[in-house]
Design an enzyme around this catalytic site. Structure first.
Site, PDB file in Angstrom:
ATOM      1  N   GLY A 213      21.121   5.392  49.397  1.00 58.10           N
ATOM      2  CA  GLY A 213      20.572   6.669  48.919  1.00 58.10           C
ATOM      3  C   GLY A 213      21.609   7.349  48.051  1.00 58.10           C
TER       4      GLY A 213
ATOM      5  N   MET B 294      23.607  14.050  47.437  1.00 59.21           N
ATOM      6  CA  MET B 294      24.428  13.976  48.652  1.00 59.21           C
ATOM      7  C   MET B 294      25.053  12.593  48.818  1.00 59.21           C
ATOM      8  SD  MET B 294      24.621  16.851  50.313  1.00 59.21           S
ATOM      9  CE  MET B 294      25.082  16.448  51.991  1.00 59.21           C
TER      10      MET B 294
ATOM     11  N   SER C 175      27.215  18.813  57.008  1.00 62.99           N
ATOM     12  CA  SER C 175      27.027  20.136  56.401  1.00 62.99           C
ATOM     13  C   SER C 175      28.031  20.359  55.283  1.00 62.99           C
ATOM     14  CB  SER C 175      27.214  21.230  57.444  1.00 62.99           C
ATOM     15  OG  SER C 175      27.138  22.486  56.805  1.00 62.99           O
TER      16      SER C 175
ATOM     17  N   LYS D  70      23.717  20.123  64.452  1.00 60.68           N
ATOM     18  CA  LYS D  70      23.570  20.482  63.033  1.00 60.68           C
ATOM     19  C   LYS D  70      22.390  21.445  62.840  1.00 60.68           C
ATOM     20  CE  LYS D  70      23.885  20.348  58.472  1.00 60.68           C
ATOM     21  NZ  LYS D  70      22.673  20.316  57.794  1.00 60.68           N
TER      22      LYS D  70
ATOM     23  N   HIS E  15      23.543  24.795  63.906  1.00 63.72           N
ATOM     24  CA  HIS E  15      24.433  25.279  62.832  1.00 63.72           C
ATOM     25  C   HIS E  15      23.607  25.946  61.736  1.00 63.72           C
ATOM     26  CE1 HIS E  15      25.931  24.661  58.737  1.00 63.72           C
ATOM     27  NE2 HIS E  15      27.147  24.865  59.199  1.00 63.72           N
ATOM     28  N   ASN E  16      22.546  25.284  61.311  1.00 62.15           N
ATOM     29  CA  ASN E  16      21.719  25.857  60.242  1.00 62.15           C
ATOM     30  C   ASN E  16      21.024  27.142  60.699  1.00 62.15           C
ATOM     31  OD1 ASN E  16      22.459  23.432  59.071  1.00 62.15           O
ATOM     32  ND2 ASN E  16      20.533  23.216  57.988  1.00 62.15           N
TER      33      ASN E  16
ATOM     34  N   GLU F 110      23.440  29.810  60.497  1.00 60.39           N
ATOM     35  CA  GLU F 110      23.599  30.105  59.063  1.00 60.39           C
ATOM     36  C   GLU F 110      22.503  31.082  58.590  1.00 60.39           C
ATOM     37  OE1 GLU F 110      24.020  26.443  56.732  1.00 60.39           O
ATOM     38  OE2 GLU F 110      22.534  27.227  55.344  1.00 60.39           O
TER      39      GLU F 110
HETATM   40  P1  NDP Z   1      16.863  13.860  48.603  1.00 65.06           P
HETATM   41  O1  NDP Z   1      16.584  14.484  49.912  1.00 65.06           O
HETATM   42  O2  NDP Z   1      16.331  14.480  47.377  1.00 65.06           O
HETATM   43  O3  NDP Z   1      16.390  12.321  48.672  1.00 65.06           O
HETATM   44  C1  NDP Z   1      16.427  11.471  47.553  1.00 65.06           C
HETATM   45  C2  NDP Z   1      16.927  10.102  47.924  1.00 65.06           C
HETATM   46  O4  NDP Z   1      16.092   9.525  48.949  1.00 65.06           O
HETATM   47  C3  NDP Z   1      16.893   9.149  46.760  1.00 65.06           C
HETATM   48  O5  NDP Z   1      18.036   8.322  46.839  1.00 65.06           O
HETATM   49  C4  NDP Z   1      15.606   8.377  47.025  1.00 65.06           C
HETATM   50  O6  NDP Z   1      15.566   7.108  46.398  1.00 65.06           O
HETATM   51  C5  NDP Z   1      15.675   8.238  48.518  1.00 65.06           C
HETATM   52  N1  NDP Z   1      14.401   7.887  49.133  1.00 65.06           N
HETATM   53  C6  NDP Z   1      13.338   8.689  49.312  1.00 65.06           C
HETATM   54  N2  NDP Z   1      12.337   8.017  49.909  1.00 65.06           N
HETATM   55  C7  NDP Z   1      12.786   6.747  50.120  1.00 65.06           C
HETATM   56  C8  NDP Z   1      12.230   5.587  50.702  1.00 65.06           C
HETATM   57  N3  NDP Z   1      10.985   5.587  51.205  1.00 65.06           N
HETATM   58  N4  NDP Z   1      12.974   4.455  50.741  1.00 65.06           N
HETATM   59  C9  NDP Z   1      14.227   4.460  50.228  1.00 65.06           C
HETATM   60  N5  NDP Z   1      14.806   5.529  49.673  1.00 65.06           N
HETATM   61  C10 NDP Z   1      14.098   6.675  49.622  1.00 65.06           C
HETATM   62  O7  NDP Z   1      18.458  13.688  48.427  1.00 65.06           O
HETATM   63  P2  NDP Z   1      19.682  14.654  48.760  1.00 65.06           P
HETATM   64  O8  NDP Z   1      20.880  13.955  48.259  1.00 65.06           O
HETATM   65  O9  NDP Z   1      19.439  16.069  48.357  1.00 65.06           O
HETATM   66  O10 NDP Z   1      19.727  14.683  50.361  1.00 65.06           O
HETATM   67  C11 NDP Z   1      19.883  13.506  51.130  1.00 65.06           C
HETATM   68  C12 NDP Z   1      19.812  13.849  52.592  1.00 65.06           C
HETATM   69  O11 NDP Z   1      20.887  14.728  52.916  1.00 65.06           O
HETATM   70  C13 NDP Z   1      18.544  14.568  53.024  1.00 65.06           C
HETATM   71  O12 NDP Z   1      18.175  14.149  54.297  1.00 65.06           O
HETATM   72  C14 NDP Z   1      18.958  16.023  53.060  1.00 65.06           C
HETATM   73  O13 NDP Z   1      18.157  16.778  53.947  1.00 65.06           O
HETATM   74  C15 NDP Z   1      20.382  15.896  53.547  1.00 65.06           C
HETATM   75  N6  NDP Z   1      21.261  17.011  53.231  1.00 65.06           N
HETATM   76  C16 NDP Z   1      21.218  17.626  52.031  1.00 65.06           C
HETATM   77  C17 NDP Z   1      22.049  18.684  51.737  1.00 65.06           C
HETATM   78  C18 NDP Z   1      22.013  19.320  50.417  1.00 65.06           C
HETATM   79  O14 NDP Z   1      22.749  20.314  50.240  1.00 65.06           O
HETATM   80  N7  NDP Z   1      21.240  18.818  49.471  1.00 65.06           N
HETATM   81  C19 NDP Z   1      23.008  19.180  52.725  1.00 65.06           C
HETATM   82  C20 NDP Z   1      23.037  18.422  53.919  1.00 65.06           C
HETATM   83  C21 NDP Z   1      22.182  17.398  54.156  1.00 65.06           C
HETATM   84  P3  NDP Z   1      14.944   6.953  44.909  1.00 65.06           P
HETATM   85  O15 NDP Z   1      16.070   7.322  43.986  1.00 65.06           O
HETATM   86  O16 NDP Z   1      14.573   5.539  44.818  1.00 65.06           O
HETATM   87  O17 NDP Z   1      13.796   7.883  44.809  1.00 65.06           O
END
Ligand code: NDP
Length: 481
Positions: free
Chosen positions: A9, A13, A128, A182, A185-186, A189
């Site tokens: 992923g 993040m 976080s 976590k 924590h939120n 927050e």
């Molecule tokens: P997103 O939540 O926007 O997720 C996008 C990613 O998920 C892409 O890499 C996408 O792949 C992948 N994905 C979605 N569906 C699938 C699937 N079915 N199979 C495989 N891959 C999949 O990304 P973020 O970076 O914002 O967040 C990642 C995680 O971290 C989330 O759980 C979020 O809640 C958590 N988080 C986020 C924070 C933030 O500040 N943003 C803080 C703390 C935690 P593709 O490119 O192929 O679409």
């Protein structure tokens, strides 16, 4: 196999976490994303990281040394399940799958059980700190087995934020413990942000100071006992001027607060555990209230107190100090309630969570990082099984110092018609929990009247029922609760 750790992923993040891992001595990082363009993009943008790209899950598994360790950072929910299903096919017993996304802890408990049945370790880890934290050092709250912690511990310690020389990560407890913590924590927050917003609103409407002037007040507060990331960024937001209108940015932002659901989870969980997290609940509801413009337009016609709220010029400084003290006291309540929820969750789910260690790993990397957390750590070091955090001597003294101001602020808000749900509910919680006797006695009487729910007496053991529809004499009843 050349990589000791992998990341699945590569949205904001995941790519930042992968870069953080790659920047630490001794790490070689394999990367995989469902759509390969993102992998290629990360590879092109960061040649210095020495990433090993994988185009398929099999290539990803082949790139990893055993026991394989992979951190998933994908969209929480179905995305996480989809990735786990694929990794389980190509990983082997003893390997470790870490979910670093914002999973709901019951999902983590379910996933851990299912993955464990294959012999593979599954660790739900709360991370976080947003995108910057992921890159430079987040606060990490991992659950999972003791076995996986042996391999994972050193890796997570190497990428976590450092606070006062200690990495902001600890093995929170088994299965869903990390994501539970976590979640809370939120929730804290949410409460902290709402309290700061109420303080701003009261000062603005009471004194007529503009956002830039209030920014200076927050900057000043940030030098004292309120020192924290949220106070610091509040000053920055209030200082910001909108480029297109020249107005303070805060005045052109639509006043409807969004939420991604973790506050609601915290409150829902607290309700089922029977833990009163009223500050967090009010903060969550305040966001909901703000986001119903159709109701606000109609309700805008309802009468208020009528008079303008103006703090007399010679009392402005004293009022601002009162608001600061009210904020500090309410903040103590919010954290006390949050730790109460963690304590209750640990008891319910059988986790051995060290509350002092939790306050320490929140001192750096995460959104609620604050000076104040050292005092919480001290309180639990002194009394590890403290039933109510705010009763610890340091906090009791601080509230004692603040309470008169706190009451004045809540009164002022009520009289002025300024909503201060988190300030006032925190004060009510405080007065409720310290009360010698509560009107809960009357509630028990009512329950016995309409539902024969029985009651206990203060003067003798047993369970009783008054025969309300008969001659109203009291009988000893079978305990139904
Ligand atoms: P997103 O939540 O926007 O997720 C996008 C990613 O998920 C892409 O890499 C996408 O792949 C992948 N994905 C979605 N569906 C699938 C699937 N079915 N199979 C495989 N891959 C999949 O990304 P973020 O970076 O914002 O967040 C990642 C995680 O971290 C989330 O759980 C979020 O809640 C958590 N988080 C986020 C924070 C933030 O500040 N943003 C803080 C703390 C935690 P593709 O490119 O192929 O679409």
């Amino acid at each position: 196999a050349a990589a000791n750790i992998g990341v699945v992923g590569l949205a904001v993040m995941g790519s930042n976490l992968a870069r953080n891992l790659a920047s630490r001595e001794g790490n070689t990082v394999a990367i995989f994303n469902r759509s390969y363009e993102k992998t290629q993009g990360v590879l092109d943008a960061h040649p210095e990281a020495g990433f090993i790209p994988a185009a398929t899950y099999q290539e990803f598994a082949d790139a990893l040394q055993k026991p394989r360790t992979a951190i998933i950072m994908v969209k929480a929910g179905a995305g996480t399940d989809a990735v786990i299903d694929e990794l389980v096919k190509v990983f082997e017993p003893g390997d470790i799958i870490v979910d670093g996304g914002n999973a709901y802890f019951p999902d983590t408990i379910r996933r851990e059980k299912a993955v464990r049945a294959t012999g593979i370790n599954f660790v739900g880890a709360g991370i976080s700190g947003g995108e910057e934290g992921a890159l430079t050092g987040p606060s990490i709250m991992p659950g999972g087995s003791d076995e996986s912690w042996v391999t994972l511990g050193p890796i997570l310690r190497s990428i976590a934020a450092i606070a006062e020389g200690e990495p902001c990560v600890t093995h929170v407890g088994h299965d869903g413990a990390g994501h539970f913590v976590k979640m809370v924590h939120n929730g804290i927050e949410y409460a902290d942000m709402q309290l700061i917003a109420e303080a701003y609103d009261l000062i603005r409407r009471g004194t007529g100071k503009n956002p830039a002037e209030i920014a200076e007040i927050f900057a000043e507060w940030n030098k004292g006992e309120l020192e924290s990331y949220l106070i610091e960024i509040t000053a920055e937001v209030l200082r910001q001027v909108d480029a297109s209108t020249g107005a303070p940015l805060v005045d052109v932002i639509l006043d409807q607060a969004g939420a991604k659901g973790t506050g609601a989870w915290t409150v829902q969980t607290a309700l089922s555990l029977g833990v009163p997290v009223s500050g967090i609940a009010e903060a969550t509801f305040a966001r909901s209230l703000s986001s119903h413009p159709e109701q606000r337009v109609v309700a805008g016609a309802l009468p208020g107190p009528g008079e303008e709220f103006t703090v007399p010029a010679d009392q402005v400084d004293a009022f601002i100090e009162d608001v600061r003290l009210a904020l500090y006291a309410s903040k103590i309540v919010a954290y006390s309630q949050g730790f109460d929820e963690i304590r209750a969750g640990a008891a319910e789910y059988g986790w051995n969570i060290e509350l002092g260690a939790i306050s320490k790993i929140w001192r750096g990397g995460c959104i609620i990082r604050a000076q104040f957390l050292n005092r919480i750590a001290d309180a639990y070091a002194e009394t590890p099984d403290l039933p109510v955090l705010m009763a610890a001597s340091y906090f009791a003294e601080a509230i004692g110092r603040a309470q008169a101001a706190w009451r004045r602020v809540v009164v002022a808000a009520a009289q002025a018609g300024i909503p201060a749900p988190a300030f006032s509910s925190s004060l009510s919680y405080y007065d409720g929990i310290r009360a010698d006797r509560l009107p809960a006695a009357l509630v028990q009487g009512q329950r016995d009247f309409f539902g024969a729910h029985t009651y206990k007496r203060i003067d003798k053991p047993g369970t009783f029922h008054t025969q309300w529809s008969g001659d109203r004499t009291e009988i000893e009843a079978v305990d139904t609760h």
